[in-house]
Scaffold this active site. Sequence first.
Site, PDB file in Angstrom:
ATOM      1  N   ASP A 158      -6.502   3.381   3.026  1.00 24.82           N
ATOM      2  CA  ASP A 158      -5.549   2.333   3.400  1.00 24.82           C
ATOM      3  C   ASP A 158      -5.414   2.264   4.923  1.00 24.82           C
ATOM      4  OD1 ASP A 158      -4.332   0.544   1.758  1.00 24.82           O
ATOM      5  OD2 ASP A 158      -2.700   1.871   1.123  1.00 24.82           O
ATOM      6  N   LYS A 193      -6.743  -3.337  -8.367  1.00 23.65           N
ATOM      7  CA  LYS A 193      -7.603  -2.406  -7.609  1.00 23.65           C
ATOM      8  C   LYS A 193      -8.531  -1.665  -8.579  1.00 23.65           C
ATOM      9  CE  LYS A 193      -4.271  -2.176  -3.927  1.00 23.65           C
ATOM     10  NZ  LYS A 193      -3.041  -1.628  -3.387  1.00 23.65           N
ATOM     11  N   GLN A 238       0.359   3.624  -3.848  1.00 20.28           N
ATOM     12  CA  GLN A 238       0.908   2.264  -3.822  1.00 20.28           C
ATOM     13  C   GLN A 238       2.349   2.288  -3.275  1.00 20.28           C
ATOM     14  OE1 GLN A 238      -0.924  -0.596  -4.758  1.00 20.28           O
ATOM     15  NE2 GLN A 238       0.801  -1.594  -3.765  1.00 20.28           N
TER      16      GLN A 238
END
Length: 286
Positions: free
Chosen positions: A120, A53, A97
């Site tokens: 997200d 990322k 994460q």
Amino acid sequence: MAAQIIDGKKIAEQVRAEIKVEVDELKQKGLEPGLAVVLVGDNPASQIYVNNKHKACGELGIYSEVHRLPGDTPQEELLGLIDKLNYDKKIHGILVQLPLPEQIDEKAIINAINPAKDVDGFGPANVGNLVIGDDCFFPCTPHGILVMLDKIGVDPKGKRAVVVGRSNIVGKPVAMMLLHRHATVTMCHTRTQDLAWECRNADILVVAAGRPRVITGDMIKEGAVVIDVGVNRLADGKVVGDVDFASASEKASWITPVPGGVGPMTITMLMKNTVEAAKRQWSRGS
Ligand code: NAP
């Protein structure tokens, strides 16, 4: 009929090129999109995802910072960092994460992210807006799937879509997005009585079960579009999807390979959401 391959890598490259142009234009106007990625602990897979990322941000000119915290970080400390990032003007998107270590309540962390920075799309505000069809960040993997369908010219409208798997990150949101695009959607899971029958009705079949090759060619309608989200590492180290590619590609009209299908789209859509978040926050002057 041999299926055409949906080349996720190539589509992701096209989308990234479009995002790069947009980022360059935004920077000219004085807006540099920024993403913060938070990693707690040293899960090897998570470390790879986080590095990828960060790298993708660098390639597209998006500012990014990675916050690496030890595996025994208390929940309060992580909440403190999220709070700081929520108010940080350089940061337009925050990604924590998953999975998190067991002393941390994932839900509490996801709920703490400012919905305007929830790139997200996992937080309750975003999920609620997705369900009612309001402005939201589409979760990255489902978003990537819809972009792939668009790029190959498959319109879900009026089609029968079957989604295997009902997770919050893939199955449920992709079903909702297909519904908003006017597909007739069926969701399957481990209690579905006749999975093969359900799958054989699908014009568009999305499989996110996390079970290697659980869907075989005999479960696929002639000419169906098959999207395989699964990533399963076998004992011999080989990575395969949830769909048996060889038999399925004899029946499908289009199919995603694993690897090289859905995977490359996911990070790309995270980049897209980050740019979108930056534009929205900028236009509101926040
Ligand atoms: P998950 O949370 O493990 O959920 C799996 C879902 O599949 C559950 O709803 C489960 O049903 C259902 N299921 C499992 N076995 C089944 C079977 N034999 N028949 C019917 N339904 C079955 O999965 P996830 O997080 O959505 O991930 C799914 C797969 O996608 C994994 O391989 C994951 O690694 C991969 N993935 C890939 C990406 C990417 O970017 N490429 C992103 C996310 C996930 P129940 O609800 O009844 O248990």
